[in-house]
Design an enzyme around this catalytic site. Structure first.
Site, PDB file in Angstrom:
ATOM      1  N   LYS A  26      -9.986  12.900   8.139  1.00 26.06           N
ATOM      2  CA  LYS A  26      -9.567  12.390   9.442  1.00 26.06           C
ATOM      3  C   LYS A  26      -9.477  13.532  10.455  1.00 26.06           C
ATOM      4  CE  LYS A  26      -6.513   8.554   8.143  1.00 26.06           C
ATOM      5  NZ  LYS A  26      -7.265   7.476   8.792  1.00 26.06           N
TER       6      LYS A  26
ATOM      7  N   ASP B 123       1.604   6.131   5.711  1.00 26.41           N
ATOM      8  CA  ASP B 123       0.606   5.267   5.099  1.00 26.41           C
ATOM      9  C   ASP B 123       1.119   4.592   3.818  1.00 26.41           C
ATOM     10  OD1 ASP B 123      -1.820   4.119   5.674  1.00 26.41           O
ATOM     11  OD2 ASP B 123      -3.000   5.559   4.506  1.00 26.41           O
TER      12      ASP B 123
ATOM     13  N   ARG C 289      -7.544  -0.279   0.809  1.00 31.43           N
ATOM     14  CA  ARG C 289      -8.066  -1.503   0.181  1.00 31.43           C
ATOM     15  C   ARG C 289      -8.456  -1.249  -1.272  1.00 31.43           C
ATOM     16  NH1 ARG C 289     -12.641  -1.974   4.703  1.00 31.43           N
ATOM     17  NH2 ARG C 289     -11.038  -0.861   5.870  1.00 31.43           N
TER      18      ARG C 289
ATOM     19  N   LYS D 217       0.859  -1.195   0.000  1.00 31.98           N
ATOM     20  CA  LYS D 217       0.000   0.000   0.000  1.00 31.98           C
ATOM     21  C   LYS D 217       0.892   1.240   0.000  1.00 31.98           C
ATOM     22  CE  LYS D 217      -3.216   2.597   3.004  1.00 31.98           C
ATOM     23  NZ  LYS D 217      -4.153   2.555   4.143  1.00 31.98           N
TER      24      LYS D 217
HETATM   25  N1  BES Z   1      -4.347   4.336   6.958  1.00 32.10           N
HETATM   26  C1  BES Z   1      -5.541   4.097   7.683  1.00 32.10           C
HETATM   27  C2  BES Z   1      -5.392   3.029   8.759  1.00 32.10           C
HETATM   28  C3  BES Z   1      -4.451   3.270   9.884  1.00 32.10           C
HETATM   29  C4  BES Z   1      -4.744   4.167  10.893  1.00 32.10           C
HETATM   30  C5  BES Z   1      -3.309   2.497   9.991  1.00 32.10           C
HETATM   31  C6  BES Z   1      -3.872   4.331  11.942  1.00 32.10           C
HETATM   32  C7  BES Z   1      -2.444   2.644  11.040  1.00 32.10           C
HETATM   33  C8  BES Z   1      -2.722   3.573  12.027  1.00 32.10           C
HETATM   34  C9  BES Z   1      -6.651   3.624   6.742  1.00 32.10           C
HETATM   35  O1  BES Z   1      -6.637   4.136   5.461  1.00 32.10           O
HETATM   36  C10 BES Z   1      -7.945   4.037   7.387  1.00 32.10           C
HETATM   37  O2  BES Z   1      -8.168   5.211   7.508  1.00 32.10           O
HETATM   38  N2  BES Z   1      -8.738   3.048   7.777  1.00 32.10           N
HETATM   39  C11 BES Z   1      -9.993   3.282   8.428  1.00 32.10           C
HETATM   40  C12 BES Z   1     -10.999   2.358   7.786  1.00 32.10           C
HETATM   41  C13 BES Z   1     -12.421   2.698   8.097  1.00 32.10           C
HETATM   42  C14 BES Z   1     -12.819   3.989   7.426  1.00 32.10           C
HETATM   43  C15 BES Z   1     -13.291   1.565   7.590  1.00 32.10           C
HETATM   44  C16 BES Z   1      -9.834   2.982   9.906  1.00 32.10           C
HETATM   45  O3  BES Z   1      -9.100   2.068  10.259  1.00 32.10           O
HETATM   46  O4  BES Z   1     -10.442   3.681  10.704  1.00 32.10           O
HETATM   47 ZN    ZN Z   2      -4.764   4.707   4.738  1.00 33.29          ZN
HETATM   48 ZN    ZN Z   3      -7.686   5.982   5.254  1.00 30.24          ZN
END
Ligand code: BES
Ligand code: ZN
Ligand code: ZN
Length: 451
Positions: free
Chosen positions: A231, A242, A305, A219
């Site tokens: 966010k 990321d 994803r 990724k």
């Molecule tokens: N990059 C983030 C996930 C992440 C957050 C990894 C903090 C490591 C530390 C990912 O793109 C994301 O924002 N995921 C969301 C998914 C949700 C919207 C279904 C999450 O994990 O909250």
């Molecule tokens: Zn992400």
């Molecule tokens: Zn994200």
């Protein structure tokens, strides 16, 4: 570099003192040396060291605590704790002990001068090149992660990947911007199109075609603002990392190529910035992915994803022996196993078990989580084949992995949901960017395919 090949005159000896032998070892010391040991509160515990004097009372050698196991911890803090200079070991510990020295010596010095040069260790073991290659691969990944998005946008990530490819004579190809649409990679384009730096798919190929085909996917979200589902500040703060999955895949590729593993390697890095602009993709949009499945966007922050699914479908198309992906995919994986263990998912128990065992031996801990099929119900969409983010707040790492599984078909596949960052300094793991799962997978590949 924190290792030197030849032992110079004046190199300082390091004795590994077994914790179990501590009393006997101490009894053999001179009275002044025993006093230094006492003053230093040295008990031969792992991650402890003490200086010992010569007959004139000058510091002459270093004793280091050792529990008898081959671990990164033993020497993992020493390169930055001992004074600058060259040191050599008076015994021959295993490779993990030696790797620990180099991993602990890492500093990120692009924007700030090094605190000090690391102490250097004489490395003349037969594993010397493997040890150097491992430390170098880890440093490559760490540097990429630590570099802020301002200097690590898709352009820069592609450049780093192509430099790596060139170094090992690998072929590379990059599909940029609107060409992604022509090539059918609409999800990568959708996620990255709001950025001033165009999204792209990096494709590296190395090795003899007759060798078993292994594809690494990483990724490469260079910054994750969350997109229109923006966010909060605290969550966004760390999102330069990321692209940690991409960095880990590139670090692993570096090690595979340096060690010349007999595999036919492909590395796919979908690189994009999840930015906000008037042309950003939106919640409710439907995107047709590379393999034809339509995806309804529930949340633009579940972008990892989306870029991965097109890269995974492309990887699966060529029917390789194994696909491994690395991704900083979900906060839920962090809630499940914390920041220091990689969450691993696989459709193949034999491979997952072998990688778990390899990770234990090389102190690159991963823990398998289930691809629990009934949870697929949470990914149903009323107007498309799937949604990108589950309807339930539970099992977020599992539903993300189940989303990816839709693009893999029957190919043996391992998915790592990783932190890619050390939130605290531990021996061999300085705070900052970290490659997680890299060494476990490398060990598995070497054990499986030889070399
Ligand atoms: N990059 C983030 C996930 C992440 C957050 C990894 C903090 C490591 C530390 C990912 O793109 C994301 O924002 N995921 C969301 C998914 C949700 C919207 C279904 C999450 O994990 O909250
Ligand atoms: Zn992400
Ligand atoms: Zn994200």
């Amino acid at each position: 570099m924190s290792y030197v090949d030849a032992q110079p005159a004046g190199s300082i000896p390091i004795d590994l003192v077994k914790r179990d032998n501590f009393a006997a070892w101490q009894a053999r010391l001179s009275a002044p040396a025993r006093a230094w040991v006492k003053a230093g509160n040295f008990r031969a515990e792992p991650d402890q060291h003490v200086w010992l004097p010569d007959e004139n009372g000058n510091p002459a050698r270093v004793a280091v605590g050792y529990d008898g196991s081959d671990t990164n911890i033993t020497l993992g803090s020493l390169a930055m704790r001992l004074a600058e200079g060259v040191y050599h070991l008076t015994s021959c510990p295993g490779p993990q002990t030696l790797i620990g020295w180099g991993l602990g010596a890492y500093q990120f010095t692009v924007y700030k001068k090094a605190k000090r040069p690391p102490a250097q260790l004489v490395l003349n073991s037969s594993d010397g090149s493997y040890i150097r290659h491992t430390v170098e691969a880890m440093a490559l990944a760490r540097d990429l992660i630590n570099t802020p998005a301002s200097d690590m946008l898709p352009t820069h990530l592609a450049e780093a990947a192509q430099n790596l490819a060139a170094r090992f004579g690998a072929r590379s190809r990059v599909i940029v911007g609107d060409d992604l649409l022509t090539a059918g990679h609409r999800t990568i384009h959708a996620v990255g199109r709001a950025s001033a730096d165009a999204p792209r798919l990096i494709d590296i190929a190395w090795g003899k075609p007759e060798n078993p085909a292994v594809v690494l996917v990483g990724k490469g979200i260079c910054f994750d603002s969350g997109g229109l589902d923006i966010k909060p500040a605290a969550g966004m703060r760390s999102m330069k990392k990321d692209m940690g999955g991409a960095a880990t895949a590139l670090g692993l590729a570096c090690l595979i190529m340096a060690e010349n593993l007999p595999v036919c390697l492909r590395v796919l890095i979908p690189a994009a910035e999840n930015a906000i602009s008037s042309n950003a993709y939106r919640p409710g949009d439907v995107i047709r992915s590379y393999n034809g499945r339509t995806i309804e966007i529930d949340n633009t922050d579940a972008e990892g994803r989306l870029v991965l699914c097109d890269a995974l479908a492309l990887a699966a198309e060529a029917e390789p022996r194994l696909i491994v992906d690395f991704a900083t995919l979900t906060g839920a994986a962090r809630a499940a196993v914390g920041a220091e263990i990689g969450a691993m998912f696989s459709n193949n128990t034999e491979i997952a078990d072998a990688i778990y065992a390899a990770g234990r031996r090389d102190e690159d801990d991963v823990w398998r989580m289930p691809l629990h099929q009934p949870y697929k119900a949470m990914l149903e969409s009323s107007i498309a084949d799937t949604v990108n983010s589950a309807s339930s707040p539970y099992a977020g790492a599992i539903t993300a992995a189940l989303f990816l599984e839709q693009f893999i078909g029957q190919i043996p596949w391992v998915h790592f949901d990783i932190m890619a960052f050390n939130t605290r300094t531990r021996p061999a793991h300085p705070e900052g960017g970290e490659a997680m799962g890299l060494r476990a997978v490398f060990k598995y590949l070497r054990e499986t395919y030889g070399g």
